[in-house]
Scaffold this motif. Structure first.
Motif, PDB file in Angstrom:
ATOM      1  N   ARG A   1      70.314 -62.523  34.318  1.00  0.00           N
ATOM      2  CA  ARG A   1      71.870 -62.907  33.972  1.00  0.00           C
ATOM      3  C   ARG A   1      71.861 -64.178  33.343  1.00  0.00           C
ATOM      4  O   ARG A   1      72.306 -64.590  32.335  1.00  0.00           O
ATOM      5  CB  ARG A   1      72.736 -62.788  35.373  1.00  0.00           C
ATOM      6  N   ARG A   2      71.015 -65.303  33.881  1.00  0.00           N
ATOM      7  CA  ARG A   2      70.953 -66.437  33.310  1.00  0.00           C
ATOM      8  C   ARG A   2      70.161 -66.590  31.699  1.00  0.00           C
ATOM      9  O   ARG A   2      70.745 -67.206  31.079  1.00  0.00           O
ATOM     10  CB  ARG A   2      70.298 -67.554  34.227  1.00  0.00           C
ATOM     11  N   VAL A   3      69.133 -65.934  31.864  1.00  0.00           N
ATOM     12  CA  VAL A   3      68.112 -65.756  30.705  1.00  0.00           C
ATOM     13  C   VAL A   3      69.083 -65.339  29.436  1.00  0.00           C
ATOM     14  O   VAL A   3      69.178 -65.669  28.122  1.00  0.00           O
ATOM     15  CB  VAL A   3      66.964 -64.921  30.717  1.00  0.00           C
TER      16      VAL A   3
ATOM     17  N   SER B   1      72.414 -65.329  29.273  1.00  0.00           N
ATOM     18  CA  SER B   1      73.575 -66.282  28.856  1.00  0.00           C
ATOM     19  C   SER B   1      73.062 -67.332  28.175  1.00  0.00           C
ATOM     20  O   SER B   1      73.485 -68.044  27.120  1.00  0.00           O
ATOM     21  CB  SER B   1      74.111 -66.913  30.130  1.00  0.00           C
ATOM     22  N   PHE B   2      71.815 -67.704  28.128  1.00  0.00           N
ATOM     23  CA  PHE B   2      71.096 -68.802  27.427  1.00  0.00           C
ATOM     24  C   PHE B   2      70.690 -68.314  25.970  1.00  0.00           C
ATOM     25  O   PHE B   2      69.994 -69.025  25.118  1.00  0.00           O
ATOM     26  CB  PHE B   2      69.933 -69.709  28.137  1.00  0.00           C
TER      27      PHE B   2
ATOM     28  N   SER C   1      66.671 -65.793  36.177  1.00  0.00           N
ATOM     29  CA  SER C   1      67.422 -64.428  36.543  1.00  0.00           C
ATOM     30  C   SER C   1      67.680 -64.150  35.315  1.00  0.00           C
ATOM     31  O   SER C   1      67.904 -64.535  34.131  1.00  0.00           O
ATOM     32  CB  SER C   1      68.480 -64.530  37.353  1.00  0.00           C
TER      33      SER C   1
ATOM     34  N   CYS D   1      64.367 -71.666  40.991  1.00  0.00           N
ATOM     35  CA  CYS D   1      64.197 -71.407  39.602  1.00  0.00           C
ATOM     36  C   CYS D   1      64.547 -70.035  39.295  1.00  0.00           C
ATOM     37  O   CYS D   1      65.086 -69.573  38.295  1.00  0.00           O
ATOM     38  CB  CYS D   1      62.858 -71.817  38.909  1.00  0.00           C
TER      39      CYS D   1
ATOM     40  N   GLU E   1      68.171 -68.926  40.009  1.00  0.00           N
ATOM     41  CA  GLU E   1      69.435 -69.773  39.404  1.00  0.00           C
ATOM     42  C   GLU E   1      69.104 -70.187  38.009  1.00  0.00           C
ATOM     43  O   GLU E   1      70.152 -70.086  37.250  1.00  0.00           O
ATOM     44  CB  GLU E   1      69.511 -71.126  40.193  1.00  0.00           C
ATOM     45  N   ILE E   2      67.908 -70.083  37.446  1.00  0.00           N
ATOM     46  CA  ILE E   2      67.711 -70.296  35.979  1.00  0.00           C
ATOM     47  C   ILE E   2      67.083 -69.226  35.305  1.00  0.00           C
ATOM     48  O   ILE E   2      67.376 -68.973  34.154  1.00  0.00           O
ATOM     49  CB  ILE E   2      66.631 -71.520  36.083  1.00  0.00           C
TER      50      ILE E   2
END
Length: 225
Positions: free
Chosen positions: A150-152, A154-155, A148, A142, A145-146
């Motif tokens: 960068r992911r945060v 992007s969402f 990080s 988590c 992949e979820i």
């Protein structure tokens, strides 16, 4: 035929009730392990455990006040039983520090009822899994992949369109309910918080994730809650 169905239902209910009472009596007669030292607590009844102490308290509409009143009798650590679930109630900062920091590994697992055990496939997801190697691996995935950076980022458009994560909404909604309840009880504080929001976002049609940082007084209200 119309009489037989209610009679059958009543018979099944009575049989289940007798079985539960029998299992409770049998378990209560079993000698506890000498190494098991449980905190003190009020006396209990079959099936409902300690629930009657909350319902018959003068603070029955405010359970946390009822628990605080009981802690004056039984101490900062109380062992209650809500139905069939044993529950440890911590009522002081020192005891909370012992539970959450010193002995956190002993208390970090989540109790699984029938519903949670079914939904989580036997406690295999990250929310209901016990603290073990499997949970640590899920947490690692988590974080990488979820959650990080960068992911945060992007969402972010999705959060602003929807400003909720289903897995983390329960705590936020609970804090919001308590904050609104306290604001209703204190009109002067509510008026000051409303004035700050109206003045800060005056003429602004859309609020982003960075905007709540500007609400200093509202942040104090939330922290106090």
């Amino acid at each position: 035929m119309d009489i037989e169905i209610p009679f059958l239902i009543a018979f099944v209910f009575l049989a289940l009730l007798l079985r539960l009472i029998r299992s409770y009596i049998t378990s209560s007669r079993t000698k506890p392990s000498p190494a098991l030292r449980l905190p003190p607590g009020p006396w209990q009844l079959p099936l409902i455990g300690s629930l009657h102490h909350l319902l018959l308290s003068r603070f029955s509409d405010l359970p946390h006040w009822a628990l605080r009143e009981m802690s004056g009798t039984y101490g900062p650590l109380m062992m209650l039983r809500f139905g069939s679930v044993p529950t440890l109630v911590v009522s002081s900062a020192e005891a909370a520090r012992e539970v959450m920091r010193t002995h956190d590994l002993a208390f970090c697992n989540r109790h699984l009822g029938v519903t949670l055990e079914t939904i989580s496939c036997g406690g295999k997801d990250i929310i209901c899994s016990p603290y073990n190697a499997h949970w640590r691996e899920l947490r690692k995935l988590c974080m990488l992949e979820i959650f990080s950076q960068r992911r945060v980022l992007s969402f972010r458009p999705v959060r602003e369109a929807e400003d909720i994560f289903s897995a983390g909404s329960e705590t936020s909604s609970t804090v919001l309910v308590w904050a609104m309840s306290e604001l209703v009880k204190n009109p002067q504080v509510m008026y000051k918080a409303q004035s700050e929001v109206r003045e800060t976002f005056k003429g602004q049609d859309k609020i982003t994730e960075d905007d709540p940082v500007k609400l200093r007084y509202l942040q104090l209200v939330i922290k106090e809650t």
